[in-house]
Design a protein around this motif. Structure first.
Motif, mmCIF file in Angstrom:
data_model
loop_
_atom_site.group_PDB
_atom_site.id
_atom_site.type_symbol
_atom_site.label_atom_id
_atom_site.label_comp_id
_atom_site.label_asym_id
_atom_site.label_seq_id
_atom_site.Cartn_x
_atom_site.Cartn_y
_atom_site.Cartn_z
ATOM 1 N N THR A 97 -25.958 3.739 -15.327
ATOM 2 C CA THR A 97 -24.813 3.157 -16.025
ATOM 3 C C THR A 97 -24.127 2.137 -15.130
ATOM 4 O OG1 THR A 97 -24.537 5.341 -16.987
ATOM 5 C CG2 THR A 97 -22.812 3.729 -17.431
ATOM 6 N N LEU A 98 -23.932 2.519 -13.860
ATOM 7 C CA LEU A 98 -23.289 1.599 -12.921
ATOM 8 C C LEU A 98 -24.104 0.322 -12.769
ATOM 9 C CD1 LEU A 98 -21.842 3.863 -10.096
ATOM 10 C CD2 LEU A 98 -20.586 2.442 -11.731
ATOM 11 N N LEU A 99 -25.421 0.472 -12.744
ATOM 12 C CA LEU A 99 -26.287 -0.696 -12.620
ATOM 13 C C LEU A 99 -26.037 -1.652 -13.797
ATOM 14 C CD1 LEU A 99 -28.668 -2.013 -11.047
ATOM 15 C CD2 LEU A 99 -30.173 -0.964 -12.754
ATOM 16 N N ILE A 100 -25.959 -1.046 -14.991
ATOM 17 C CA ILE A 100 -25.718 -1.886 -16.176
ATOM 18 C C ILE A 100 -24.369 -2.599 -16.040
ATOM 19 C CG2 ILE A 100 -25.340 -1.865 -18.669
ATOM 20 C CD1 ILE A 100 -27.311 0.477 -18.818
ATOM 21 N N VAL A 101 -23.345 -1.832 -15.598
ATOM 22 C CA VAL A 101 -22.008 -2.432 -15.447
ATOM 23 C C VAL A 101 -22.051 -3.572 -14.430
ATOM 24 C CG1 VAL A 101 -19.661 -2.014 -14.620
ATOM 25 C CG2 VAL A 101 -20.781 -0.341 -16.105
ATOM 26 N N VAL A 102 -22.672 -3.289 -13.298
ATOM 27 C CA VAL A 102 -22.651 -4.266 -12.194
ATOM 28 C C VAL A 102 -23.432 -5.527 -12.546
ATOM 29 C CG1 VAL A 102 -23.492 -4.650 -9.851
ATOM 30 C CG2 VAL A 102 -22.208 -2.593 -10.395
ATOM 31 N N VAL A 103 -24.474 -5.377 -13.356
ATOM 32 C CA VAL A 103 -25.241 -6.562 -13.734
ATOM 33 C C VAL A 103 -24.588 -7.280 -14.913
ATOM 34 C CG1 VAL A 103 -27.438 -7.391 -14.651
ATOM 35 C CG2 VAL A 103 -27.408 -5.672 -12.827
ATOM 36 N N CYS A 104 -24.260 -6.500 -15.940
ATOM 37 C CA CYS A 104 -23.818 -7.126 -17.195
ATOM 38 C C CYS A 104 -22.443 -7.761 -17.094
ATOM 39 C CB CYS A 104 -23.813 -6.097 -18.325
ATOM 40 S SG CYS A 104 -25.465 -5.632 -18.798
ATOM 41 N N ILE A 241 -7.730 -8.426 -16.021
ATOM 42 C CA ILE A 241 -7.671 -7.643 -17.250
ATOM 43 C C ILE A 241 -9.028 -7.640 -17.935
ATOM 44 C CG2 ILE A 241 -6.696 -7.576 -19.575
ATOM 45 C CD1 ILE A 241 -4.104 -8.683 -18.382
ATOM 46 N N ALA A 242 -9.631 -8.823 -18.066
ATOM 47 C CA ALA A 242 -10.910 -8.940 -18.758
ATOM 48 C C ALA A 242 -11.979 -8.109 -18.050
ATOM 49 C CB ALA A 242 -11.331 -10.405 -18.828
ATOM 50 N N LEU A 243 -12.004 -8.195 -16.730
ATOM 51 C CA LEU A 243 -13.027 -7.481 -15.969
ATOM 52 C C LEU A 243 -12.854 -5.973 -16.080
ATOM 53 C CD1 LEU A 243 -13.330 -9.728 -12.806
ATOM 54 C CD2 LEU A 243 -15.118 -9.227 -14.467
ATOM 55 N N VAL A 244 -11.610 -5.499 -15.937
ATOM 56 C CA VAL A 244 -11.367 -4.060 -16.013
ATOM 57 C C VAL A 244 -11.723 -3.536 -17.396
ATOM 58 C CG1 VAL A 244 -9.564 -2.296 -16.004
ATOM 59 C CG2 VAL A 244 -9.614 -4.035 -14.214
ATOM 60 N N LEU A 245 -11.261 -4.272 -18.404
ATOM 61 C CA LEU A 245 -11.510 -3.877 -19.785
ATOM 62 C C LEU A 245 -13.004 -3.739 -20.053
ATOM 63 C CD1 LEU A 245 -9.606 -3.574 -22.263
ATOM 64 C CD2 LEU A 245 -10.450 -5.813 -22.988
ATOM 65 N N ARG A 246 -13.758 -4.746 -19.645
ATOM 66 C CA ARG A 246 -15.185 -4.745 -19.914
ATOM 67 C C ARG A 246 -15.890 -3.698 -19.059
ATOM 68 N NH1 ARG A 246 -17.937 -4.149 -23.135
ATOM 69 N NH2 ARG A 246 -19.893 -4.767 -22.213
ATOM 70 N N ALA A 247 -15.473 -3.537 -17.824
ATOM 71 C CA ALA A 247 -16.132 -2.566 -16.950
ATOM 72 C C ALA A 247 -15.992 -1.170 -17.533
ATOM 73 C CB ALA A 247 -15.536 -2.633 -15.547
ATOM 74 N N GLU A 249 -15.337 -0.370 -20.651
ATOM 75 C CA GLU A 249 -16.077 -0.312 -21.909
ATOM 76 C C GLU A 249 -17.575 -0.177 -21.650
ATOM 77 O OE1 GLU A 249 -15.617 -0.469 -25.402
ATOM 78 O OE2 GLU A 249 -13.781 0.442 -24.638
ATOM 79 N N CYS A 250 -18.063 -0.972 -20.741
ATOM 80 C CA CYS A 250 -19.488 -1.008 -20.458
ATOM 81 C C CYS A 250 -19.957 0.323 -19.881
ATOM 82 C CB CYS A 250 -19.786 -2.151 -19.493
ATOM 83 S SG CYS A 250 -21.531 -2.504 -19.307
ATOM 84 N N PHE A 251 -19.071 0.967 -19.142
ATOM 85 C CA PHE A 251 -19.410 2.254 -18.550
ATOM 86 C C PHE A 251 -19.699 3.286 -19.634
ATOM 87 C CE2 PHE A 251 -18.807 6.048 -16.007
ATOM 88 C CZ PHE A 251 -19.415 5.664 -14.824
#
Lengths: 326, 367, 361
Positions: A97-104, A241-247, A249-251
């Motif tokens: 999951t972290l890999l997906i977050v860190v890449v996406c 804000i955008a980064l935290v929100l997406r991180a 969500e992506c998690f």
């Protein structure tokens, strides 16, 4: 003159702390009006949370044939948590999951920023492109997952396209390949969520005062300098804000995966959400899920907290009193 | 250092013509004010010079070089915005240094010039401050300093004094004029305040509804207005304008003001000369408030009026009079002794009267 | 119809003093201006008079009667706000009638009173128009009319024309003055524009930090300021100040930064002290350089021709003085000149406290 400024200073300072009777009345009324809502919230949030804590300390499961209230009969204190730390599949899913977050997330961020930079200026057809760009975000994730599921079939349009371009027979088994499957999932996630990044960053970019940009231009700054020296520093908050929100969500990625790969091949694309789902509905390990859920809640809260602190720092700098820093 | 030539410059926004075939030559090192009420096209003109706005027609030349296709960042103009447009995320130092940093000057040189400018603008002890903490007066100084530091050939100022308090405005007027003498730059200054334009500019371009009304030195624009618009716009209180008609009184040409009285032109050669160029009998007579005399004796040749209001404004007394239903104002010295309701005679100043065509508003007999 | 009085009024919010020791008597039928820089307590005085704010101490009297205990409605003072606050969805007539309809007054009576007020204000023809279709001046009159239909004891206005442009402001203040004369109402008028205050006021009060510095007619305030604060605040271009020492016993002023010594022909007790000589720009005279009658040699620093008069900035070393000359005299930059100072027109203020030591004749 000094006397004047002194009193004016006092006036200004005086406005902040004191609560006037009128304001105090407003506060009292506000409290009374929101009381029912607060009670409801208490019931909705606090009760399930306590229940979860309780269950997570037992071996209780749906097959016990007893209501959760009697779960104390199989009380095991922290066994579930101990198990969690030794659970390789759990840590594997976290890593994935972290890999997906860190890449996406960074890719989505950069793409969104690029698109926002394009769209902040007027150009013909801007509105149409704008609508088209935002569509992926509107699509139900499960449907998006299905679209990519079709696309990544070994006989699907993607391989077909590659074959035609290269003239070779390309037949990647995208979704069944140990390495390619997660790439496919990432592509789908980026496709679906870049628009959100774009939207947030565009809003932030629109908020950069136009006159300051004009001033920068007239002071001789070129487009790159304007972006680097004016736009970026002013958008810091929005970016965080955008980064935290997406991180965050992506998690929690689930639906795309569920439709495209179901975590396969094997557990190669199993995200933490998917793992929890399987534990709940296939393995019926409810008390273990409760422990896992709590653990995730704490982990995510920490992540959000780090983001918030960064945000507050940025804000504090923006409002720092004169002379406080060079 | 550069002269600016605007050649039949027009700007239209859809149906609206903001600037209409403007011809203007701003000589090198001169301080020119673009003056007019809001919506007269003065700011649009300035924006076109800076390159923020693209002209619909016409050309702009800096030193005879067409700059149509030169991007704003390379026109070498300093621009001070009405709201200052200070970079709010930067300190005063960073604001001042901006223009030099984007030109990639060496760090030590930037530092030296920023400190020089700061001391010139008396901002030395504000260098580390963020703009949120600065007073309006200081913001204005940062805005001017930030543009001046790059030593642009042309300096454009858009109503830079309009947000300041009265005392600081009077001070800045003097300082700005002094700075221009020091920098020796071509300055274009947009304002709606005729006092600012008069006191600062070498030349004033008076504009209305996108059309240039008059272009000349403050004295020319004030003393020889080309039309009623300019006459009315310049001066405070503004020029008294009274409709009248050309008549003959016992063979002597005269101006008739109806029931108020008649003004014989036998005594005033200058006015008579103007009068002779009139094409139509309906005219507008003009005289400045500070030039008119008030007498209480009856035998004086003058116009009958009643005092309606007396304003003691510091160094001057402004007397308001009712003259056949029209209000005129006369400015006298401090503590001018006159009571409300007094019936008086108003005597126009010999050699300082203006005459305009009633229909076109154009001044008569102006060489 | 109304005499307003504030006696020993104090009001603070926590540690912040809004107004302090206010003693003010506003006569019947007087146009009274309250003038001062932002947040000097101008608006607080209006609010206390109106009954919107209770003072911590002191008494408010209307026509000699204590009204501290009365609410705004009983005091019946009319307030016209800065933004006029007309109801945009109502015609001028409806706006005028509003306060009466609110009080459930009989319809024919409402009509009669609206008509009467409209006639006084010359707005009969505007009654059917919406505020959006009225000019600034017309809106002003409707706002005053709306206050007038209530038949208030007195009018209070808080910068009612500050938002208009300069030309219109000049017209409106004359209009206001005319109206006040005709209506014969007491009017308390708050403004931060000194020209406006001087133009309309019968008397005015100058405020600083919640305290009254001086009360008087515009003439008294302009020509006989009692403190440096008032002298600085009133007048445009502002008054000139020269630093130096004043010797009360022989009435001599010796400037510190410029070579100037004046005999001010005043005798008083007291020790020599740090002081500021103050003189208005229009009271300074420019003579040819070397003129023996002149007091000071100076140079032309800048010239600001304003048409009816010219402001000449002259400098003596670092000291810059503003001189106001009538007409359009011409000077060269850096031209040497001589400055004439009439001792009788000079004020002297204490350098530390700003208190008047010696006034002009």
């Amino acid at each position: 003159m000094t006397a004047t400024t002194a009193t004016e200073g006092k006036h200004r300072r005086g406005k902040k702390p004191g609560v006037t009777p009128l304001e105090a009345e407003g506060l009292r009324l506000g409290f009374l009006m929101s009381l029912p809502a607060q009670l409801l919230l208490l019931f909705i949030v606090v009760f399930p949370l306590l229940m979860q804590v309780y269950v997570s300390l037992t071996y209780w499961g749906p097959l016990d044939g007893e209501s959760w209230i009697y779960a104390y009969s199989s009380l095991n204190w922290f066994d579930n948590y101990g198990e969690l730390f030794a659970d390789g599949r759990f840590w594997g899913s976290i890593g994935r999951t972290l890999l997906i977050v860190v890449v996406c997330v960074p890719i989505e961020f950069l793409l969104g920023l690029g698109l926002a930079t394009l769209f902040v200026d007027r150009f013909p057809g801007r509105r149409i492109f704008y609508s088209i760009l935002l569509t992926p975000m509107m699509i139900v994730p499960a449907v998006a997952g299905y679209m990519f599921f079709m696309m990544f079939q070994s006989t699907g349009p993607l391989n077909d396209l590659f074959s035609r371009i290269t003239g070779l027979t390309v037949d990647f088994v995208w979704l069944s390949d140990n390495d390619l499957a997660i790439v496919a999932v990432m592509i789908a996630d980026i496709w679906q969520w870049t628009p959100l990044m774009f939207l947030i960053l565009l809003a932030g970019m629109m908020g950069v005062p136009e006159d300051q940009l004009k001033a920068a231009t007239l002071l001789g700054a070129n487009a790159w300098q304007r972006f680097w020296r004016i736009v970026l520093p002013k958008m810091k908050m929005v970016m965080i804000i955008a980064l935290v929100l997406r991180a965050v969500e992506c998690f929690k990625i689930f639906d795309l995966l569920f439709v495209m790969t179901k975590g396969g091949p094997g557990i190669q694309t199993e995200s933490i959400s998917l793992y929890i789902y399987k534990l709940t509905f296939a393995d019926l390990e409810w008390s273990y899920v409760a422990a896992l859920g709590l653990f995730m809640l704490i982990a995510l809260s920490l992540l959000a907290w780090v983001g918030l602190v960064a945000m507050q720092r940025a804000q504090a700098r923006a409002q720092a009193p004169g002379g406080a820093e060079a | 250092m550069a002269s600016i030539r605007l050649s039949s410059l027009s700007k239209r926004f859809g149906q609206v013509t903001a600037v209409d075939r403007l011809e203007l030559l701003i000589p090198d090192k001169e301080f020119v004010a673009l003056l007019g009420p809001s919506g007269c096209g003065k700011t649009t003109t300035m924006n076109m010079i800076a390159g923020i706005e693209r002209p619909t027609e016409g050309r702009i030349l800096f030193d005879d070089r067409d700059i149509q296709n030169l991007p704003p960042s390379r026109r070498d103009v300093g621009f001070v915005f009405q709201n200052y447009a200070i970079f709010t995320h930067m300190t005063v130092y960073e604001n001042l240094a901006f223009g030099l940093r984007v030109r990639k000057l060496p760090r030590t040189e930037i530092d030296r010039r920023v400190r020089e400018m700061a001391s010139l603008m008396r901002l030395d002890n504000r260098l580390d401050w963020l703009s949120a903490k600065l007073s309006v007066n200081e913001l204005q100084k940062v805005a001017i300093g930030r543009s001046a530091i790059t030593e642009p050939a042309i300096f454009l100022l858009d109503e830079p004094l309009s947000n300041l308090d009265a005392a600081f405005r009077a001070f800045m007027r003097t300082e700005l004029k002094h700075l221009q003498h020091q920098f020796q730059q071509t300055m274009v200054y947009v304002t709606h305040d005729q006092i600012e334009a008069m006191s600062l500019a070498d030349r004033i371009a008076v504009m209305n509804l996108g059309v240039l009304q008059q272009y000349g030195s403050p004295a020319e624009v004030y003393n020889q207005p080309r039309n009623t618009f300019v006459a009315n716009f310049m001066g405070s209180p503004s020029m008294n304008l009274l409709p009248c008609s050309a008549v003959e009184n016992n063979g002597v040409p005269a101006l008739s003001f109806g029931e108020v009285g008649m003004l014989s032109l036998a005594q005033d050669d200058a006015l008579l000369r103007r009068f002779r160029t009139a094409q139509a009998p309906s005219l507008v007579f003009g005289a400045r408030p500070e030039d008119m005399e008030i007498t209480t004796s009856d035998n004086d040749a003058g116009l009958a009026a009643t005092v309606t209001f007396v304003e003691p404004i510091g160094p001057r007394t402004v007397v308001h009079l009712d003259m056949g239903g029209k209000t005129i104002k006369i400015a006298k010295e401090k503590r001018f002794p006159i009571g409300i309701g007094s019936r008086v005679n108003v005597v126009p100043p010999r050699g300082k009267c203006h005459l305009f065509d009633a229909e076109s508003g154009a001044a008569l007999g102006l060489e | 119809m109304a005499e307003l009085e504030l006696i020993g009024v104090n009001k603070s919010y926590g540690r912040v003093v809004a107004v302090k020791d206010i003693n003010l008597k506003i006569a019947d039928n007087e146009f009274f201006c309250v003038f001062g820089p932002p947040s000097c307590g101008k608006t607080s005085i209006l609010r206390i008079l109106l009954g919107l704010t209770q003072p911590d101490e002191g008494e408010i009297r209307i026509n000699g009667q204590r009204v501290n205990e009365q609410g705004p409605k009983e005091r019946n003072l009319a307030m016209v706000f800065q933004n006029l606050a007309l109801f945009p969805h109502m015609t001028a007539g409806e706006n005028l009638a509003f306060p009466l309809v609110e009080r459930k007054i009989d319809k024919t009576e409402v009509k009669r009173r609206v008509q009467a007020v409209a006639e006084t204000l010359h707005i009969t023809k505007l009654l059917r128009k919406l505020p959006a279709h009225l000019s600034g001046g017309e809106r002003q009159r409707v706002a005053i009319g709306r206050a007038l239909v209530r038949e208030p004891t007195a009018f209070l206005m808080d910068e009612p024309i500050a938002a208009l442009d300069a030309r219109l402001r000049e017209e409106m203040r004359v209009e206001l003055k005319r109206l006040q004369r005709e209506l014969k109402h007491t009017l308390v008028y708050v403004t931060h524009d000194q020209e406006e205050a001087m133009s309309v006021a019968d008397r005015m009060a100058i405020l600083e930090g919640g305290m009254i510095r001086q009360v008087g007619t515009p003439d008294e305030i302009y020509n006989h300021p009692q403190s440096r604060y008032v002298a600085e605040l009133i007048g445009s271009p502002p008054m000139n100040f020269i630093a130096g020492t004043y010797q009360p016993q022989n009435g001599r002023f010796v400037a510190s930064a410029v070579p100037l010594e004046l005999d001010l022909a005043a005798r008083a007790d007291g020790d020599p002290c740090d002081a500021r000589l103050a003189i208005r720009p229009e009271d300074l005279r420019i003579h040819e350089a070397g003129n023996p009658r002149a007091a000071l040699a100076a140079e032309v620093y800048e010239v600001e021709p304003l048409g009816a008069f010219t402001i000449v900035d002259v400098n003596i070393g670092e000291t810059i003085l503003k001189v106001m000359e009538p007409g359009q005299p011409s000077y060269r930059l850096k031209q040497p000149i001589a400055l004439g100072i009439t001792p009788a027109k000079c004020h002297v203020f204490d350098g530390a406290t700003g208190v008047l030591l010696k006034g002009a004749a």
